[in-house]
Design a protein around this motif. Structure first.
Motif, short mmCIF file in Angstrom:
data_model
loop_
_atom_site.label_atom_id
_atom_site.label_comp_id
_atom_site.label_asym_id
_atom_site.label_seq_id
_atom_site.Cartn_x
_atom_site.Cartn_y
_atom_site.Cartn_z
N GLN A 1 7.04 9.16 -6.96
CA GLN A 1 6.35 10.37 -6.55
C GLN A 1 6.28 10.54 -5.03
O GLN A 1 5.95 11.61 -4.52
CB GLN A 1 4.92 10.40 -7.13
N TYR A 2 6.61 9.46 -4.28
CA TYR A 2 6.55 9.54 -2.83
C TYR A 2 7.90 9.88 -2.20
O TYR A 2 7.95 10.21 -1.01
CB TYR A 2 6.05 8.21 -2.25
N TYR B 1 7.66 -0.25 -7.84
CA TYR B 1 6.45 -0.09 -7.01
C TYR B 1 5.78 1.27 -7.22
O TYR B 1 4.97 1.69 -6.42
CB TYR B 1 6.80 -0.26 -5.53
N GLN B 2 6.19 1.93 -8.31
CA GLN B 2 5.60 3.24 -8.63
C GLN B 2 5.67 4.19 -7.42
O GLN B 2 4.71 4.82 -7.01
CB GLN B 2 4.14 3.07 -9.08
N MET B 3 6.91 4.27 -6.85
CA MET B 3 7.11 5.06 -5.64
C MET B 3 7.84 6.37 -5.89
O MET B 3 8.06 7.14 -4.95
CB MET B 3 7.90 4.25 -4.60
N PRO C 1 0.83 -1.22 0.00
CA PRO C 1 0.00 0.00 0.00
C PRO C 1 0.86 1.27 0.00
O PRO C 1 0.96 1.99 1.01
CB PRO C 1 -0.79 -0.14 1.30
N THR C 2 1.49 1.55 -1.09
CA THR C 2 2.43 2.67 -1.13
C THR C 2 1.75 4.01 -0.85
O THR C 2 2.30 4.85 -0.13
CB THR C 2 3.10 2.70 -2.51
N GLN C 3 0.58 4.24 -1.43
CA GLN C 3 -0.08 5.53 -1.21
C GLN C 3 -0.47 5.70 0.26
O GLN C 3 -0.28 6.77 0.84
CB GLN C 3 -1.33 5.65 -2.09
N GLU C 4 -0.99 4.65 0.86
CA GLU C 4 -1.40 4.75 2.26
C GLU C 4 -0.19 4.97 3.16
O GLU C 4 -0.24 5.78 4.08
CB GLU C 4 -2.14 3.48 2.67
N GLU D 1 1.99 8.48 1.88
CA GLU D 1 1.28 9.75 1.67
C GLU D 1 0.26 9.96 2.78
O GLU D 1 0.33 10.96 3.51
CB GLU D 1 0.59 9.76 0.30
N GLU D 2 -0.64 9.01 2.96
CA GLU D 2 -1.72 9.21 3.92
C GLU D 2 -1.25 9.04 5.37
O GLU D 2 -1.62 9.82 6.24
CB GLU D 2 -2.86 8.23 3.62
N TYR E 1 13.11 1.15 -4.28
CA TYR E 1 11.77 1.69 -4.56
C TYR E 1 11.31 1.34 -5.96
O TYR E 1 10.13 1.49 -6.31
CB TYR E 1 11.78 3.21 -4.39
#
Length: 772
Positions: free
Chosen positions: A414-415, A410-412, A385-388, A391-392, A407
Motif C-alpha cells: 500500500q506504500y 513487510y506489508q508494504m 517502521p513502514t508506516q512511519e 507515509e508519515e 518489499y
C-alpha cells in the motif's frame, strides 16, 4: 545700530566701538589705581553721614571720576567700508518619502516650499553677506539648484549623514550657519538615539566639525496621519528545509480605535499563516510571530500584509515583500537494505562519512517468513517502521535508496504508490541490484516499476547474470555529471577503462524512452541493445537512478588493495547523489539576479550560465529570458503578467549577461530558456522591486530629533510660522578695509561741562555738610 546713528549717508558697511587714545599699559594701570583710590576715599569720608547724604556724595564722586576716565580714554565709533569673504549658509531640505505625507497646508514638502517662497526676502538679505547653498538630504546631502523642483522620493532620512557631507564640503571657517527643514522622521543614527536630556554624541561630533549654529525648522503636522504600517519585519535571508522558520513582525497603528484587521503571511500564492490585529486603548505597537516548516528547497518571495483600515491615508506601508532562500541543512537519505553485503557496507560507509548527509539505514536481517528459532522480540533490533517511513515521514527525505531490497513480507504494497508520488513531486530514488532487487524483488508490474528507468521482465527464469565484466561508458555517459570521474573527456574514458571488473548484473528487458544509459554491459544485451548497468531518468519533478549490479564496492576495495585509492568510487556516488537531489550547480542552465531586492528605478543584472550536453560551457547559444511581474491590485488580488523578453547569445564562457530596469514594483520571476534541439531546458530566479519601506514604517513627524540636533549645534528649533528671520549666523571674515572714519564720543562741550560741574557740586555739598 551704530551704523544707523553715525552713518546717515550709508557709505560704510561696518561699525564698532574703539578707544582713540594711545596711552600705554602703564598709564592705564595708573589711571585705574587713581580711580579706585578716589572712590575708596569718598566711601571712607562719607561713612558717618546719613544714608541720603552719603549716597549723594558717593554718586557725584563716581560720576566725576567716570567722566574724567571717559575724557582720558577718548572712546569713539569707527566706521569702515570693508570687503568680506562670504561664508556659507547651508540650507538642507528633507527630500525623503515621508515629506510627501500630509502636512499643515499640503504635503510636508509643499509646506517647506511655501516657507521658502514666503521668506525669499530674508534669504536675499542673507545673500548680501553669505553664500546661500541649498541641498536635498535623504541618505546623504546632494546640491540643489532650485528648491522649487525638489521631490519627496528619497528612501531614507539620514540627517547626520547629510550634515557630515556638508562638513566635508566646507572648512569650518567657511560656515555661517546650517538650516535644516525636515519633519524629523530620521531613520538613521539620530532617530535611533535614546531619548535623553543631552544631545546624542554623534550629533555633537558633527556640530564640532561644522563650528557653526545648526538651526531646524519643524515641518510636521500637529496631529499624525491615520495609518496602519508594518514597521518592522525580522527574518533570516537563509532557512533550512524541514526546519521551523520564524518571521517576526511589528505593526504600528495611529489614529484608530476599535480596529480589527487580518495579518497574513504568504509564500507566493500560498497562505502560510494568518493572525488578527485588534487595537487596544493606549497601545500603538503590536507584535506578531509566524512560524512555518518549508518542505522544499528554492528561493521564493514571501509577502506579509495587514488589511487596510477605513479611510487610511497611507497604504504603501501595509505590505512588505522579501526573499528567503530555502536550502538544505543536510541531505536526508533513507537507505533500506535487504541483507548485509560488501556493497551495502561500502555505500553505508560512504554516506556516513559525508558530513552533509543525514543517514537513516534499515538492514533487514529476517522476514516474517523466516524460521523462528526464538521469540520475535529477541531477534528484532527494532521493528521495521513502514508506516512511519513511507507515509508519515516520506516527504522529509531527499533521497531513498533500495539496495537489494524486496518489499515483500513487510506489508508494504500500500506504500508503493506513495513512493511513486514522492518521486513525481521531486524526490530522488536509487535502486541497486542484487537477488532481491528489480524483478527478483517482485517490483515488476508495481508502482515502483512505473518510474524506474529500466523495463522489468516478468518473474521466472534466469534473472541474474553472474559473469564478470567491465562496464563501458555510452556516448551520453561520457558527458553526464554522474559518470564524470574527470572533467576532461579523454581522461574520464581512461579512468573508466582502468576500473576493476564487476560481477553480476540484473537482467532487464530494456530502458525507457526518456531514460539515459550512462554505462552498459560490454557483452550482454537487453531488448536488442547492450544491457544497461547505470541508467538515469527524470520522472515528473524527481530523478531516478538504476544500478543493475551490486558489486561497485569492488572499485573501492580492489583499487585500495592494488595500491590505489577509492576516490573514483566516492566520486561516482558523490556525483550520483548531487544529481539525484538536483544540486543547482549541476543544472545545464542557471540564471541568477545579482540581488534579491532592488529599489524602484535600479538596474537588475541577470547572469545566465549554460553548459552543453558534454557539460562544457555552451558557446554562442541562444538564450531567451522571460521577465514576469506579480503584484497586488487595488482589491488585494494577486496579478501576474509578462513584462518583457530579453534575448541574446552566450559568450565563450557560456555566459549571457542581461540588464533590465523595472519601472514598477512587485515580485519578479525571470525564466531562462535554452533550446538544445532535443529538449528545452529552463531555470528561474526571483527578486523583489520596491521602494525601501523604511521611510513609511513610521509616518509620525518627530520634533524630538530636531531638538536634539539644535541642542548639539547651539541653534534654534522653530516652526513653519516662526520663519527664518533672525536666525544666528557667523559673520564673514574681513579681508580688506577700503575706507575708515572715526567719530569721537568724548569731544563734546556738554561732557566737559559735566566734568567740571560734578566735582564742584561735590565740593560744595561736602563743605555744607561739615566735611573737609
Amino acid at each position: 545700530m551704530l551704523r544707523t546713528w553715525f552713518d546717515s549717508g550709508g557709505d560704510f558697511n561696518a561699525a564698532h566701538l574703539v578707544l582713540l587714545s594711545d596711552w600705554g599699559l602703564l598709564a592705564l594701570l595708573a589711571v585705574a589705581l587713581l580711580v579706585l583710590g578716589g572712590l575708596a576715599l569718598s566711601w571712607h569720608n562719607t561713612r558717618e553721614l546719613t544714608g541720603r547724604r552719603r549716597w549723594t556724595l558717593r554718586g557725584l564722586r563716581a560720576a566725576a571720576v567716570g567722566l574724567l576716565v571717559l575724557l582720558f580714554l577718548q572712546p569713539g565709533v569707527r566706521l569702515e567700508n570693508v570687503t568680506r569673504v562670504r561664508n556659507h549658509v547651508a540650507v538642507l531640505i528633507d527630500a525623503s518619502r515621508s515629506m510627501g505625507l500630509p502636512g499643515e497646508a499640503g504635503t510636508r514638502l509643499d509646506d517647506v516650499k511655501a516657507l521658502l517662497a514666503r521668506e525669499a526676502s530674508v534669504i536675499d538679505a542673507w545673500k548680501q553677506d553669505h553664500q546661500v547653498d541649498f541641498f536635498t538630504v535623504t541618505d546623504q546631502a546632494r546640491p540643489l539648484a532650485d528648491p522649487a523642483t525638489v521631490a519627496a522620493e528619497g528612501d531614507a532620512t539620514r540627517l547626520l549623514s547629510g550634515l557630515e557631507d556638508v562638513a566635508a564640503r566646507f572648512r569650518p571657517e567657511e560656515m555661517a550657519a546650517v538650516v535644516v527643514l525636515s519633519d524629523g522622521a530620521d531613520n538613521g543614527a539620530l532617530g535611533e538615539a535614546p531619548a535623553v536630556d543631552e544631545a546624542p554624541p554623534a550629533a555633537v561630533a558633527v556640530a564640532r566639525r561644522l563650528q557653526a549654529p545648526i538651526h531646524a525648522i519643524f515641518t510636521g503636522p500637529k496631529d499624525p496621519p491615520r495609518d496602519v504600517a508594518i514597521s518592522r519585519v525580522a527574518y533570516d535571508d537563509f532557512a533550512f528545509v524541514r526546519n521551523a522558520v520564524s518571521i517576526e513582525a511589528e505593526i504600528t497603528v495611529q489614529g484608530y480605535q476599535d480596529l480589527v484587521l487580518p495579518v497574513t503571511l504568504r509564500r507566493g500564492d500560498t497562505i502560510l499563516g494568518q493572525r488578527s490585529l485588534t487595537t487596544e486603548p493606549g497601545q500603538d505597537r503590536y507584535a506578531f510571530d509566524f512560524e512555518f516548516v518549508p518542505d522544499k528547497t528554492g528561493k521564493d518571495v514571501f509577502t506579509l500584509e495587514v488589511g487596510q483600515a477605513p479611510n487610511e491615508e497611507i497604504r504603501d506601508n501595509n505590505r512588505r515583500q522579501f526573499v528567503i532562500r530555502i536550502i538544505r541543512d543536510k541531505i536526508r537519505v533513507l537507505q533500506v537494505v535487504g541483507r548485509p553485503s560488501w556493497d551495502v557496507r561500502f555505500l553505508r560507509k560512504l554516506l556516513k562519512k559525508n558530513p552533509n548527509v543525514d543517514l537513516i539505514s534499515f538492514f533487514i536481517l529476517r522476514t516474517g517468513a523466516s524460521i523462528d528459532v526464538a521469540r520475535r522480540d529477541e531477534l528484532s533490533l527494532i521493528p521495521f517502521p513502514t508506516q512511519e517511513l513511507f507515509e508519515e515521514q516520506l516527504g522529509s527525505f531527499d533521497l531513498i535508496i533500495f539496495q537489494n531490497f524486496t518489499y515483500r513480507g513487510y506489508q508494504m504494497i500500500q506504500y508503493l504508490p506513495l513512493i511513486r508520488e514522492y518521486v513525481r513531486e521531486g524526490g530522488g530514488f536509487v535502486m541497486i541490484g542484487g537477488d532481491l532487487s528489480f524483478t527478483s524483488g517482485g517490483y515488476a508490474g508495481t508502482p515502483i516499476a512505473d518510474f524506474l528507468p529500466v523495463e522489468l521482465p516478468p518473474e521466472g527464469g534466469d534473472l541474474i547474470d553472474e559473469g564478470r565484466f567491465r562496464p563501458t561508458l555510452t556516448e551520453a555517459g561520457r558527458r553526464h555529471p554522474i559518470t564524470a570521474l574527470s572533467l576532461v573527456p579523454e581522461e574520464n574514458d581512461k579512468l573508466w577503462a582502468g576500473l576493476p571488473e564487476l560481477s553480476g548484473v540484473n537482467r532487464v528487458l530494456g530502458v525507457r524512452e526518456d531514460a539515459v544509459v550512462l554505462a552498459q554491459h560490454p557483452a550482454r544485451e537487453a531488448g536488442g541493445a547492450p544491457a544497461p548497468v547505470v541508467v538515469a531518468r527524470e520522472f515528473g519533478q524527481g530523478r531516478v537512478l538504476a544500478v543493475t549490479t551490486d558489486s561497485t564496492w569492488s572499485w573501492a576495495f580492489q583499487a585500495a588493495a592494488e595500491g590505489g585509492d577509492n576516490r573514483h568510487y566516492y566520486k561516482l556516488w558523490g556525483n550520483a547523489i548531487r544529481w539525484l537531489i538536483q544540486d543547482p550547480a549541476l543544472k545545464p542552465v542557471r540564471i541568477e539576479a545579482d540581488r534579491d531586492r532592488y529599489p524602484l528605478g535600479a538596474e537588475v543584472t541577470l547572469m545566465t550560465r549554460v553548459v552543453g550536453s558534454d557539460w562544457a560551457p555552451a558557446v554562442d547559444t541562444p538564450v531567451t529570458i522571460e521577465v514576469r511581474r506579480a503584484w497586488f491590485d487595488a482589491g488585494g488580488l494577486r496579478q501576474t503578467a509578462v513584462v518583457t523578453l530579453l534575448e541574446g547569445r552566450t559568450s565563450e564562457n557560456g555566459e549571457y549577461l542581461a540588464r533590465y530596469q523595472p519601472v514598477e514594483g512587485g515580485a519578479y520571476t525571470v525564466t531562462a530558456r535554452v533550446d538544445r534541439g532535443t529538449d528545452v531546458v529552463t531555470d528561474e530566479d526571483v527578486f523583489v522591486v520596491a521602494p525601501d519601506p523604511v521611510e513609511l514604517r513610521g509616518t509620525a513627524a518627530r520634533s524630538d530629533t530636531l531638538r536634539a540636533l539644535v541642542q548639539a549645534g547651539g541653534g534654534e528649533l522653530r516652526t513653519l510660522d516662526q520663519g527664518l528671520d533672525g536666525l544666528e549666523r557667523v559673520e564673514p571674515a574681513v579681508v580688506k578695509v577700503n575706507r575708515r572714519k572715526d567719530v569721537p564720543l568724548w569731544s563734546s562741550g556738554w561732557l566737559l561741562l559735566l566734568a567740571v560741574l560734578f566735582p564742584s557740586v561735590e565740593w560744595f555739598l561736602r563743605r555744607r555738610w561739615g566735611l573737609l
